[in-house]
Design an enzyme around this catalytic site. Structure first.
Site, mmCIF file in Angstrom:
data_model
loop_
_atom_site.group_PDB
_atom_site.id
_atom_site.type_symbol
_atom_site.label_atom_id
_atom_site.label_comp_id
_atom_site.label_asym_id
_atom_site.label_seq_id
_atom_site.Cartn_x
_atom_site.Cartn_y
_atom_site.Cartn_z
ATOM 1 N N ASN A 151 -17.156 -14.962 -10.059
ATOM 2 C CA ASN A 151 -15.852 -15.588 -10.199
ATOM 3 C C ASN A 151 -15.993 -17.095 -10.040
ATOM 4 O OD1 ASN A 151 -12.818 -15.636 -10.215
ATOM 5 N ND2 ASN A 151 -13.158 -16.455 -8.153
ATOM 6 N N GLY A 153 -13.194 -20.124 -9.786
ATOM 7 C CA GLY A 153 -11.791 -20.481 -9.756
ATOM 8 C C GLY A 153 -11.577 -21.818 -9.073
ATOM 9 N N TYR A 155 -9.743 -23.572 -6.273
ATOM 10 C CA TYR A 155 -9.064 -23.289 -5.017
ATOM 11 C C TYR A 155 -8.986 -24.561 -4.179
ATOM 12 C CZ TYR A 155 -10.241 -18.554 -6.476
ATOM 13 O OH TYR A 155 -10.385 -17.399 -7.206
ATOM 14 N N ARG A 156 -7.950 -24.660 -3.402
ATOM 15 C CA ARG A 156 -7.712 -25.842 -2.583
ATOM 16 C C ARG A 156 -8.837 -26.024 -1.569
ATOM 17 N NH1 ARG A 156 -1.827 -26.050 0.121
ATOM 18 N NH2 ARG A 156 -2.730 -25.651 2.172
ATOM 19 N N GLU A 216 -15.974 -15.793 -15.687
ATOM 20 C CA GLU A 216 -15.482 -17.016 -16.327
ATOM 21 C C GLU A 216 -16.557 -17.674 -17.177
ATOM 22 O OE1 GLU A 216 -12.278 -16.372 -13.373
ATOM 23 O OE2 GLU A 216 -14.448 -16.106 -13.362
ATOM 24 N N GLU A 266 1.353 -29.931 -3.868
ATOM 25 C CA GLU A 266 0.918 -28.856 -4.752
ATOM 26 C C GLU A 266 1.413 -29.001 -6.192
ATOM 27 O OE1 GLU A 266 -1.146 -26.592 -4.688
ATOM 28 O OE2 GLU A 266 -1.729 -26.349 -2.582
#
Length: 472
Positions: A151, A153, A155-156, A216, A266
């Site tokens: 994966n 991704g 992310y914060r 991905e 955000e």
């Protein structure tokens, strides 16, 4: 395009990127410049002189539909972009592992980890941020220890200490699946890599909510039309993109948490709340290209880069989800940028049975990676990318008591500011059936009014004669 540098060169050639060569302050100035630039629909930016740093910062390379399409090598319109995504899902291309000597991301190996120094000119993007946010337009890489599913991704990742970053990991996100898998095997830590400064294809997939169990890297290869080159990390068996500008390697403790992470401005335009007992990552190794770029982006109220990238990618991913579900008649999908590229979706269908629109709503709500809480379903004559047409359909085809569906106490993203703090992650769902209510008219022994516009045959003749009217 093989890497971020090639993409920067292409954007420069189009006049779609500008270098800011005056010194700027990362504590307040960069975020404000980015906010104003996105408000104006401005170009991608390279900040070349950041106070206290030598490393340049790149922002906004996917900040417009034309730049997104440029990377894909297609026309600057949604149908052509969607075809590229459809092809990537239909014909994904596996990543190719190369030797470490061939990997630019390993050109320099830092002797110590210090996230407050070069190559990390991480700004305080918003005045109320808890600290510098390293993770805004990057890829956090983890792997299922049993199946090998990788994966990547976005992310914060707030910088918590010179060798630690937070990692916001809601339970419905794929990184959380991996955390639970490692924990179920009795592991105390999970290997993690963070790739910064990516080629545009990896940036696209990292923010788009690709389905679970799908790598991905493979979808990015499909978008690129060639394999993504990867190399084994220095400290684990994770595979990282060879052409990334910077690679951070570390591990996430499974049963150890950071007391507080956040707040951070955000994607929806408000401050995301403090996350208590937050997962975090200990960084052990950093490698990077010679003279690297750091890449990030400004989050906040749309419009902005991640809104464009997420809105386009998530629209295509949601379309693929509906296609795989077997739902008939789906024509187009738009996860709207104004809806924070995740909270609102519009779907057009060729309606073929009573309740068809509600079936579509349920399937959209069920794709929990995207947390779309508001769904509008329209007929195929409505362009889902045209908010004017969508509003017209709602205004002229909807009766609230008949066509609006509300599901109480359902799921949403943990950052949705419309819900009070004690109920974050829970939300009501709203569905609007804005299709022509023909079945209701039939029950009333009547028909829905015909369109008032001239038929296409007449309009076609008028278009052919347009120059004769002296209008060109």
């Amino acid at each position: 395009m093989e890497n971020l540098r090639e993409f920067i060169t292409s954007l420069e050639g189009k006049g779609w990127l500008r270098h800011i060569d005056v010194e700027v302050d990362p504590s307040w100035e960069i975020g404000a410049i980015c906010r104003e630039n996105f408000n104006r629909g401005g170009p991608a930016l390279v900040f070349s002189k950041i106070n206290g740093f030598k490393t340049p910062l790149v922002v906004g390379v996917l900040g417009s539909v034309p730049s997104y399409a440029l990377a894909l090598g297609c026309g600057s319109n949604f149908p052509e972009i969607a075809k590229k995504w459809e092809s990537a899902f239909a014909r994904p291309i596996k990543a190719v592992e190369v030797n470490a000597k061939e990997a630019p991301c390993k050109e320099v190996k830092l002797k110590e980890v210090n996230l407050y120094a070069d190559p990390f000119p991480v700004p305080r993007w918003h005045p109320l941020d808890a600290g510098p946010e390293l993770g805004t337009f990057h890829g956090v890489i983890t792997k299922d220890p049993e199946t090998g599913w990788i994966n990547m991704g976005t992310y914060r990742n707030q910088i918590l200490d010179k060798d630690k970053v937070g990692c916001l990991s809601p339970p419905y996100k794929h990184i959380a699946y991996h955390i639970r898998k490692w924990a179920s095997l009795g592991k105390k830590t999970m290997p993690v890599a963070i790739a910064v400064g990516l080629d545009p294809y990896l940036n696209m997939v990292a923010v788009s909510g690709v389905p679970a169990e799908v790598d991905e890297y493979d979808i990015a290869g499909g978008l690129k039309g060639a394999p993504i080159k990867v190399v084994k990390a220095e400290t684990s068996d994770l595979l990282v993109p060879t052409n990334a500008e910077i690679i951070l390697e570390g591990e996430m403790p499974i049963d150890e948490f950071w007391p507080e992470e956040g707040p951070f401005g955000e994607f929806h335009g408000y401050m995301g709340e403090i996350q208590r007992n937050s997962p975090f990552i200990k960084i052990h190794q950093i490698t990077h290209r010679r003279s690297p770029y750091f890449q990030g982006t400004y989050e906040g109220r749309p419009p902005h880069e991640s809104g464009i990238a997420r809105g386009i990618g998530r629209s295509c991913v949601l379309y693929e989800h509906l296609r795989r579900s077997g739902c008939p008649g789906v024509k187009d999908v738009c996860v709207t940028v104004g809806g924070a590229a995740g909270l609102h979706a519009v779907v057009s269908i060729k309606k073929s049975f009573p309740g068809h629109a509600r079936c579509v709503m349920a399937l959209v709500w069920g794709y929990n990676v995207l947390f779309c809480k508001h769904v509008v379903v329209v007929d195929e004559d409505i362009d889902v990318w045209n908010p004017f047409m969508v509003e017209w359909a709602i205004a002229t085809r909807v009766q609230a008591s008949r066509d609006v569906t509300i599901v109480e106490n359902a799921h949403t993203g943990v950052l949705d500011p419309s819900q009070v703090s004690s109920k974050r992650g829970w939300s009501d769902w709203l569905g609007i059936d804005a299709t022509i209510p023909d079945e209701h008219y039939k029950r009333d022994n009547s028909t829905f009014p015909p369109f008032a516009d001239p038929p296409e045959e007449i309009m076609g003749k008028v278009r052919q004669n347009w120059s004769k009217y002296g209008l060109e």
